[in-house]
Design a protein around this motif. Structure first.
Motif, PDB file in Angstrom:
ATOM      1  N   GLU A 452      13.462  21.301-116.271  1.00  0.00           N
ATOM      2  CA  GLU A 452      13.453  19.846-116.138  1.00  0.00           C
ATOM      3  C   GLU A 452      14.525  19.434-115.143  1.00  0.00           C
ATOM      4  N   LYS A 482       9.531  19.617-114.643  1.00  0.00           N
ATOM      5  CA  LYS A 482       9.195  18.493-115.524  1.00  0.00           C
ATOM      6  C   LYS A 482      10.164  17.351-115.291  1.00  0.00           C
ATOM      7  N   GLU A 484      10.982  13.410-116.913  1.00  0.00           N
ATOM      8  CA  GLU A 484      10.688  12.420-117.956  1.00  0.00           C
ATOM      9  C   GLU A 484      11.394  11.118-117.604  1.00  0.00           C
ATOM     10  N   HIS A 485      10.603  10.090-117.378  1.00  0.00           N
ATOM     11  CA  HIS A 485      11.172   8.809-116.964  1.00  0.00           C
ATOM     12  C   HIS A 485      10.132   7.716-117.135  1.00  0.00           C
ATOM     13  N   PRO A 530       8.425   6.057-121.759  1.00  0.00           N
ATOM     14  CA  PRO A 530       8.791   7.285-121.040  1.00  0.00           C
ATOM     15  C   PRO A 530       7.571   8.175-120.832  1.00  0.00           C
ATOM     16  N   GLN A 532       6.191  11.857-119.282  1.00  0.00           N
ATOM     17  CA  GLN A 532       6.540  13.195-118.834  1.00  0.00           C
ATOM     18  C   GLN A 532       5.492  13.669-117.835  1.00  0.00           C
TER      19      GLN A 532
END
Length: 772
Positions: A452, A482, A484-485, A530, A532
């Motif tokens: 990530e 990855k 995530e946001h 969020p 991913q």
């Protein structure tokens, strides 16, 4: 919640793993982790990987029987014997043929090549071709990229007095051919690398014959190695790395024409080979005699090369059309609900493209696929197979090898001929092996994630450093990261709106995300949630601007989602056509696939579904709470409409009630039909305002209504205004509208959250099961 289409698996390394010794060059933590994941621990290993050197290519003489084979070829050259290079019709086979022919011609050999016809002769050596070669005066036959299973043909060659030299890389079966020599890295105990492509083996033989390292032939090696999907590690990495450089600078007519027809400019990459050059060379053998591809690689005339390249490009376009026709036909034969190997066949399917069709079916249905052409004259089926990573096709088919007329290949791909009467037996056996070895979840496509990264970390410098791990391929996949946001922006792009573009922002840094074929998921992403995403990092160049981007391969949302369509009309729910969905609505929706219920629905009418559409406000908040906990949705779509809002009406104050009651008490009897307008004018009240207070007084028996005339009860029982049901109903309506309609998005979602606790229970169960 949004489920990923694939299983995500994150690579891990030992917690104490680190590159030992000092690295003489700077590495970011991201790239250091990527090296560790590839088993690289020392500075020497890191340097060899990031800076490939031709010094690390293994000596060809370590391959068993190399000297014996070379001695026989040199003897044939000295005596002007005719040498036949017997190739194969795929990109690996034609480049192998070109490499060995080039080397033999440089040595002055009297040589020629032969590529069997896929449709009339099939893969590998065949007796008729060998007998014809003997009749034409060939005394030495060298196979490239084939021959390791040609037991019968080797015996034929020996009986004819022809010396057969086999160079191959495919998996050997139970019996080896009785050939003059077999050059095969996997069968050579002293050779350190066992995974050369066919062209790599041919190159090794060419190197030994020539007596020097033929760097000028590396372009062919890169094409065949990358196109054949062998492991791009160790020696293959070095050969491909320098082969791509050779392709970039090559001005040989065939390579130049091929690059031009593929519209390749600048540095040639492994993607150029894998998606442009390789498929075009493969297309020739899929539709006709593959000799055309060999001619392109061998020609010394630019004009001829251009004509050949154009002809090959047209064949590739025809190949694409044929693949699509067969894919659509094969797709209709597949039962998506059946767990097992897909076996489909039909008469007059082009055998040359069946491997591609099988690959498409595997991707679509997450099952191994065998796609075959039926020949009614022989009552046999012939074709190709492709598998999923979790199912070793070669090993499992070899368990029933006796049911095949011919069989060969690898763990993930194979070719075969099957008697029609054995198809059901093979189907039954392979389905049984699958059920023994796998679950439905095992069959899903798997995405291997390198790690990530934060958006703030991503820049051109990092991406350039990551790309030092290229060329990518089997054994050295392009890193997938990855992120995530919460997307700052999102929109559908493309003429058919079938692609998705997202933009992420963090600490002043921007990152674009492009998801080809993900346009339909635009409606599956709620705001402030969020997201991913997993994909490959790259640079987008447009009009001289360079921006980092992530090419999205998959995405998911792990929390429940609320889609706020309150007050909107004609919401498009067509994207839920293949989903389990139910709607709470007074009227049927325009989408026939969406059933409707009311808040009064009985338990037997309710079922757990992931998608819940709310068109009607509940009479009581508890009605909605109970419905949610019975249906247990993971995505809620609020589409409430209000035609008569209590929230927008002024609620009478206690002083309002006191004033009106005092008027009634003073007058004793009032005809509201005549007086209501006067009251409205004096107090600036609406008619609804007054009627509501009258309903409260009437229910509490403070007054009696008779055809519009109010009669005051002279001895009313003392009661609080809030005791009236109509008063409480208005309060409930106000609360419902305030909570479910007029609240902002954050307040709206927070109201639902306590009642989605069933998701936490399911998550705990899943974690416990996975933990055990």
């Amino acid at each position: 919640m949004l489920h990923s289409k694939a299983n995500w698996k994150t690579l891990t390394i030992e917690s104490d793993a680190k590159l030992i010794n000092d690295i003489p060059f700077k590495l970011s933590p991201v790239v250091e982790k990527l090296l560790l994941q590839r088993g690289i621990r020392s500075s020497r290993e890191a340097e060899k990987f990031l800076f490939p050197s031709l010094d690390d290519v293994h000596p060809p003489e370590k391959i068993q029987w190399m000297d014996k084979a070379a001695t026989r070829v040199r003897e044939a050259i000295e005596q002007n014997e005719k040498i036949l290079v017997y190739g194969d019709y795929d990109a690996d086979g034609v480049t192998s043929t070109a490499v060995l022919i080039k080397a033999l011609e440089e040595l002055g050999a009297n040589c020629s090549y032969y590529i069997p016809n896929r449709f009339t002769e099939g893969y590998g050596p065949n007796e008729e071709a060998f007998r014809q070669a003997y009749a034409n005066g060939f005394t030495v036959i060298i196979t490239v990229d084939n021959g390791i299973t040609a037991v019968h043909e080797a015996n034929v060659a020996k009986a004819l007095g022809v010396d057969l030299i086999i160079t191959d890389h495919h998996e050997a079966q139970n019996e080896l051919p009785d050939a003059y020599a077999i050059i095969h890295p996997a069968l050579s105990e002293n050779y350190p690398f066992k995974e050369l492509a066919g062209v790599g083996v041919a190159f090794k033989f060419a190197q030994y014959l020539l007596g020097f390292f033929p760097k000028h032939l590396l372009g062919f090696v890169a094409i065949g190695t990358i196109a054949d999907l062998v492991s791009l590690t160790d020696e293959n990495r070095v050969l491909s790395y320098y082969g791509l450089k050779e392709l970039t600078i090559s001005n040989t007519p065939g390579i130049s024409a091929l690059k031009q027809i593929c519209k390749i400019e600048g540095n040639v990459t492994e993607e150029d080979v894998g998606f442009k050059m390789g498929p075009r060379l493969n297309a020739v053998g899929r539709l006709q005699d593959a000799g055309l591809a060999v001619e392109l690689l061998l020609t010394e005339f630019q004009e001829e090369a251009q004509e050949l390249a154009e002809e090959i490009d047209q064949l590739n376009q025809e190949r694409q059309r044929i693949v699509e026709v067969i894919r659509k036909e094969a797709e209709k034969m597949v039962d998506p609900s059946k767990f097992g190997v897909m076996i489909v066949y039909k008469e007059n399917w082009n055998e040359g493209v069946l491997g591609i069709v099988a690959s498409r079916l595997v991707k679509q249905f997450d099952r191994p696929a065998i796609v075959l052409n039926f020949n009614p004259e022989t009552n046999e089926l012939k074709g190709s197979a492709r598998s999923i990573p979790a199912f070793d096709l070669f090993t499992n088919c070899m368990k029933v090898r006796h049911l095949f007329s011919k069989f060969g290949g690898h763990a993930q791909a194979a070719g075969m001929t099957i008697p029609l009467e054995n198809v059901e037996k093979i189907q039954e056996a392979l389905d049984g092996y699958m059920k023994e070895q796998l679950t439905e979840e095992d069959c899903k496509e798997e995405i291997i994630i390198s790690g990530e990264v934060e958006i703030a970390e991503i820049n051109e410098g990092l991406i350039d450093e990551i790309n030092r791990l290229a060329p990518y391929g089997m054994g050295n996949p392009k890193p997938v990261f990855k992120i995530e946001h919460i997307p700052a922006e999102g929109r559908q792009i493309g003429s058919k709106k079938n692609h998705l573009k997202l933009q992420f922002r963090e600490d002043g840094k921007l990152l674009d995300g492009i998801g080809f074929g993900f346009g339909n998921l635009y409606y599956a992403i709620s705001p402030n949630t969020p997201l991913q995403v997993v994909g490959e990092l790259g640079i987008n160049e447009w009009n001289g601007n360079r921006k980092p981007q992530i090419m999205i391969q998959d995405m998911r949302i792990e929390e429940w989602q609320l889609f706020d369509y309150r007050g909107r009309k004609n919401v498009d729910f067509s994207f839920l056509a293949n989903e389990e969905v139910i709607a709470v609505s007074e009227n049927p929706l325009e989408y026939s696939f969406i059933p409707t219920i009311s808040y009064e629905a009985k338990d037997q009418e309710l079922q757990k579904v992931p998608h819940l559409i709310l068109c009607t406000l509940p009479a009581r908040l508890n009605d909605l709470i109970q419905l949610i906990q019975k249906i247990q949705p993971v995505n809620i779509y609020a589409c409430f409409q209000l035609n008569d809002s209590a929230y927008l009406k002024t609620f009478p104050t206690r002083e309002d009630f006191v004033w009106l009651y005092a008027l009634f008490h003073k007058r004793k009897t009032i005809d509201m039909k005549r007086e209501i307008q006067s009251i409205m004018k004096v107090k600036s009240w609406s008619k609804e305002h007054i009627v509501f207070m009258l309903r409260v007084f009437s229910e509490l028996e403070f007054v009696r209504m008779d055809n519009g005339v109010v009669h005051v009860n002279p001895t009313p029982e003392k009661k609080d205004l809030e005791a009236a049901d109509v008063y409480q109903e208005r309060l409930r309506q106000l609360e419902i509208e305030q909570q479910l309609y007029y609240s902002n998005y954050e307040e709206f979602k927070n109201w639902f959250t306590p009642y989605i606790n069933y998701l936490e229970t399911e998550k705990s169960k899943e974690e416990m099961i996975n933990g055990l």
